[in-house]
Motif scaffolding. Structure first.
Motif, short mmCIF file in Angstrom:
data_model
loop_
_atom_site.label_atom_id
_atom_site.label_comp_id
_atom_site.label_asym_id
_atom_site.label_seq_id
_atom_site.Cartn_x
_atom_site.Cartn_y
_atom_site.Cartn_z
N LYS A 174 0.89 -1.16 -0.07
CA LYS A 174 -0.03 0.00 0.08
C LYS A 174 0.93 1.23 -0.10
O LYS A 174 0.50 2.29 -0.55
CB LYS A 174 -1.01 0.02 1.27
N LYS A 175 2.11 1.21 0.54
CA LYS A 175 2.98 2.44 0.82
C LYS A 175 3.53 2.74 -0.72
O LYS A 175 3.57 3.86 -0.93
CB LYS A 175 4.09 2.10 1.60
N LYS A 176 3.88 1.72 -1.38
CA LYS A 176 4.36 1.91 -2.79
C LYS A 176 3.21 2.70 -3.75
O LYS A 176 3.69 3.33 -4.55
CB LYS A 176 4.67 0.50 -3.26
N LEU A 177 2.13 1.95 -3.38
CA LEU A 177 1.20 2.40 -4.43
C LEU A 177 0.61 3.92 -3.76
O LEU A 177 0.48 4.71 -4.95
CB LEU A 177 -0.28 1.74 -4.33
N VAL A 178 0.70 4.53 -2.65
CA VAL A 178 0.42 5.53 -2.27
C VAL A 178 1.62 6.54 -2.78
O VAL A 178 1.36 7.56 -3.34
CB VAL A 178 0.52 5.81 -0.62
N TYR A 179 2.89 6.12 -2.51
CA TYR A 179 4.02 6.84 -3.14
C TYR A 179 4.03 7.18 -4.50
O TYR A 179 4.40 7.99 -5.04
CB TYR A 179 5.46 6.13 -2.76
N SER A 180 3.67 6.05 -5.30
CA SER A 180 3.52 6.25 -6.82
C SER A 180 2.48 7.17 -7.13
O SER A 180 2.70 7.97 -8.18
CB SER A 180 3.27 4.74 -7.32
N ILE A 181 1.22 7.17 -6.43
CA ILE A 181 0.38 8.10 -6.76
C ILE A 181 0.71 9.43 -6.49
O ILE A 181 0.38 10.56 -7.34
CB ILE A 181 -0.86 7.70 -6.04
N MET A 182 1.53 9.93 -5.41
CA MET A 182 1.72 10.95 -5.00
C MET A 182 2.97 11.63 -5.99
O MET A 182 2.95 12.80 -6.47
CB MET A 182 2.41 11.17 -3.55
N LEU A 183 3.72 10.67 -6.16
CA LEU A 183 4.93 11.07 -7.52
C LEU A 183 4.10 11.50 -8.80
O LEU A 183 4.49 12.47 -9.37
CB LEU A 183 5.89 9.78 -7.55
N CYS A 184 3.27 10.63 -9.01
CA CYS A 184 2.62 10.98 -10.43
C CYS A 184 1.75 12.46 -10.40
O CYS A 184 1.90 13.09 -11.47
CB CYS A 184 1.54 9.75 -10.75
N ALA A 185 1.15 12.69 -9.03
CA ALA A 185 0.54 13.83 -8.97
C ALA A 185 1.42 15.15 -8.96
O ALA A 185 1.44 16.28 -9.51
CB ALA A 185 -0.42 13.93 -7.76
N LEU A 186 2.83 15.00 -8.40
CA LEU A 186 3.74 15.71 -8.40
C LEU A 186 4.23 16.34 -9.70
O LEU A 186 4.38 17.35 -10.23
CB LEU A 186 5.09 15.28 -7.53
#
Length: 91
Positions: free
Chosen positions: A2-14
């Protein structure tokens, strides 16, 4: 996981946010084709030329093109067919 998914989504948004900020910060320039003349008229000592890409003003005294007006400047469209110049009035 779940952490990887959250970090991936945050990176894409950034990345999307930064990319959009870069695009908005740039000054856009519009290019038009003024190689085809349709009509000409004298206006305030300059030759106004109607073209496919707006109205271009040729300064006879200096032998240079001084101004170009396009849709972005208030024309209804870039494809100008005819011009009329009235004494003491705008083109």
């Amino acid at each position: 996981m779940k952490k990887k998914l959250v970090y991936s989504i945050m990176l894409c948004a950034l990345i999307l946010f930064c990319g959009q900020a870069v695009l908005l910060a740039q000054e856009w320039k519009q290019f038009t084709n003024t190689s085809h003349m349709r009509d000409m008229a004298m206006h305030e000592g300059k030759l106004a030329i109607a073209t496919w890409g707006g109205v271009e003003f040729y300064n006879i005294a200096t032998g240079t093109f001084d101004q170009k007006f396009i849709k972005h400047d208030g024309l209804s469209g870039n494809n100008v067919i005819a011009l009329a110049s009235l004494e003491g009035r705008e083109l």
